[in-house]
Design a protein around this motif. Structure first.
Motif, PDB file in Angstrom:
ATOM      1  N   SER A  93       0.852  -1.195   0.000  1.00  0.00           N
ATOM      2  CA  SER A  93       0.000   0.000   0.000  1.00  0.00           C
ATOM      3  C   SER A  93       0.884   1.240   0.000  1.00  0.00           C
ATOM      4  O   SER A  93       2.113   1.151   0.107  1.00  0.00           O
ATOM      5  CB  SER A  93      -0.914   0.012   1.238  1.00  0.00           C
ATOM      6  N   GLY A  94       0.261   2.403  -0.140  1.00  0.00           N
ATOM      7  CA  GLY A  94       0.991   3.663  -0.062  1.00  0.00           C
ATOM      8  C   GLY A  94       1.956   3.888  -1.212  1.00  0.00           C
ATOM      9  O   GLY A  94       1.722   3.458  -2.351  1.00  0.00           O
ATOM     10  N   LEU A  95       3.085   4.564  -0.916  1.00  0.00           N
ATOM     11  CA  LEU A  95       4.058   4.911  -1.948  1.00  0.00           C
ATOM     12  C   LEU A  95       4.683   3.683  -2.604  1.00  0.00           C
ATOM     13  O   LEU A  95       4.975   3.694  -3.797  1.00  0.00           O
ATOM     14  CB  LEU A  95       5.166   5.792  -1.351  1.00  0.00           C
ATOM     15  N   LEU A  96       4.879   2.627  -1.826  1.00  0.00           N
ATOM     16  CA  LEU A  96       5.450   1.403  -2.392  1.00  0.00           C
ATOM     17  C   LEU A  96       4.528   0.833  -3.461  1.00  0.00           C
ATOM     18  O   LEU A  96       4.990   0.371  -4.508  1.00  0.00           O
ATOM     19  CB  LEU A  96       5.690   0.367  -1.300  1.00  0.00           C
ATOM     20  N   GLN A  97       3.222   0.899  -3.215  1.00  0.00           N
ATOM     21  CA  GLN A  97       2.272   0.388  -4.197  1.00  0.00           C
ATOM     22  C   GLN A  97       2.296   1.238  -5.469  1.00  0.00           C
ATOM     23  O   GLN A  97       2.240   0.720  -6.587  1.00  0.00           O
ATOM     24  CB  GLN A  97       0.856   0.367  -3.612  1.00  0.00           C
TER      25      GLN A  97
END
Length: 363
Positions: free
Chosen positions: A143-147
């Motif tokens: 989730s988030g920036l990694l996603q």
């Protein structure tokens, strides 16, 4: 460029349909669009491009080794591994574009089938598609920036893999992987000619000089690469009659050569024009020899030496010959070292004859 924009359009349509059918991964960016988010996205794109391109080149390397090919040159950004005299040298090179490079040749002369070459050329795109699939699997658990980063990676990897499978030729006359694959499947002469030249490259790397190459098996090969090798053979043998023919053929087709071959062709056109006392062509080709000052290999110094001889600057001739001989063992092709040595020796003798003639006139 039309293919590039076409693939971009397809990706845009797919993303648009995806956004209309569900909540897109980039929705948080749209709701919280800031300069910081924009910069993060740009950084993601640059990093992903670097990764995807080098995964592509690594795919060529892996499949090349599987079908019996040897690595000749591999570049990751500004780091370059190049095979010189049978051993690899690591150097830092100026980046031409953004990404990597993998160049391989057969390690068994004439024993690499068209099917093996197809596998080699397909390896890059396959690695891109496999890495995109793995990236998508990771998206489901992040989730988030990694996603967001993984989505960018998946999209660009698919783009790079698919676009490389399209058969096209760039403005610098370089062919895509797809152009090689389709050409080999159809048996297109232009592509099979290039594959034949890869076998000659393997011979040159093994130490066979251009003067020893046997062109009987490639009589129908009329590629500029074959003509260039025949030209080098004529130079090594100091066969001026054959040199006239190959010089004329190279001059007619120089504009059809790719960006890498063009530099070598221009060097040879200038040297051949000097050897054949063709003053008009010396002027003609010298004007477009814009890369010569930065050319620091034996071939480049040889060209500088012949130009200095043509200008009557014997001091500069000696300096260029000495510099060329000093880097001769760095030349990536063992075979062509013989040709360069012959031409350095020939020019040195001509200078010696010229010096003696001047001394005799003075006396």
């Amino acid at each position: 460029m039309s293919i590039f924009y076409g693939v971009c359009l397809i990706i845009g349509l797919i993303l648009g349909l995806y956004a209309g059918a569900s909540e897109p991964f980039y929705e948080p960016f749209l709701y919280n669009l800031t300069i910081q988010n924009g910069l993060i996205l740009v950084i993601f794109i640059l990093v992903v491009l670097f990764l995807a391109i080098n995964i592509h080149e690594f795919g060529h390397f892996v499949f090349g080794k599987l079908v019996g090919m040897d690595l000749l040159i591999y570049r990751i950004g500004f780091l370059e591994w190049k095979k010189v005299n049978g051993a690899f040298r690591v150097s830092v090179e100026k980046m031409h574009g953004y990404g990597g490079l993998c160049g391989m040749i057969p390690n068994r002369l004439g024993d690499i089938s068209n099917r093996s070459f197809i596998i080699y050329f397909f390896g890059g795109a396959l690695f891109n598609l496999i890495s995109a699939f793995l990236g998508y699997m990771l998206i489901l658990h992040t989730s988030g920036l990694l996603q967001v980063f993984l989505w960018v990676f998946v999209i660009l990897s698919v783009f790079l893999g698919v676009s490389n499978l399209f058969p096209f030729k760039t403005t610098t006359m370089m062919m895509s992987d797809g152009a090689y694959i389709v050409g080999l499947i159809k048996g297109e002469k232009a592509v099979t000619d290039l594959v034949e030249m890869m076998n000659f490259s393997a011979q040159l790397q093994a130490g066979v000089s251009p003067g020893q190459l046997n062109f009987e098996l490639v009589k129908e090969n009329d590629s500029i690469h074959c003509t260039l090798l025949k030209h080098l053979q004529a130079l090594e043998q100091l066969d001026f009659n054959s040199l006239k023919e190959t010089k004329a053929m190279l001059g007619e087709r120089v504009d059809t050569s790719d960006i890498f071959t063009r530099k070598s062709v221009l060097n040879e056109l200038v040297v051949a024009s000097i050897l054949l006392d063709d003053h008009e062509d010396v002027k003609k080709w010298r004007k477009v020899l814009t890369h010569i000052e930065k050319d620091r290999d034996a071939n480049g110094y040889r060209t500088k030496a012949y130009l200095a001889y043509y200008d009557g600057d014997l001091t500069l001739v000696k300096e260029a010959i000495d510099q060329g001989r000093a880097v001769l063992h760095h030349y990536p092709s063992l075979g062509q070292q013989t040709t360069e040595a012959v031409l350095f020796n020939y020019l040195e003798k001509q200078c010696l004859i010229g010096s003696r003639s001047k001394e005799a006139v003075t006396e």
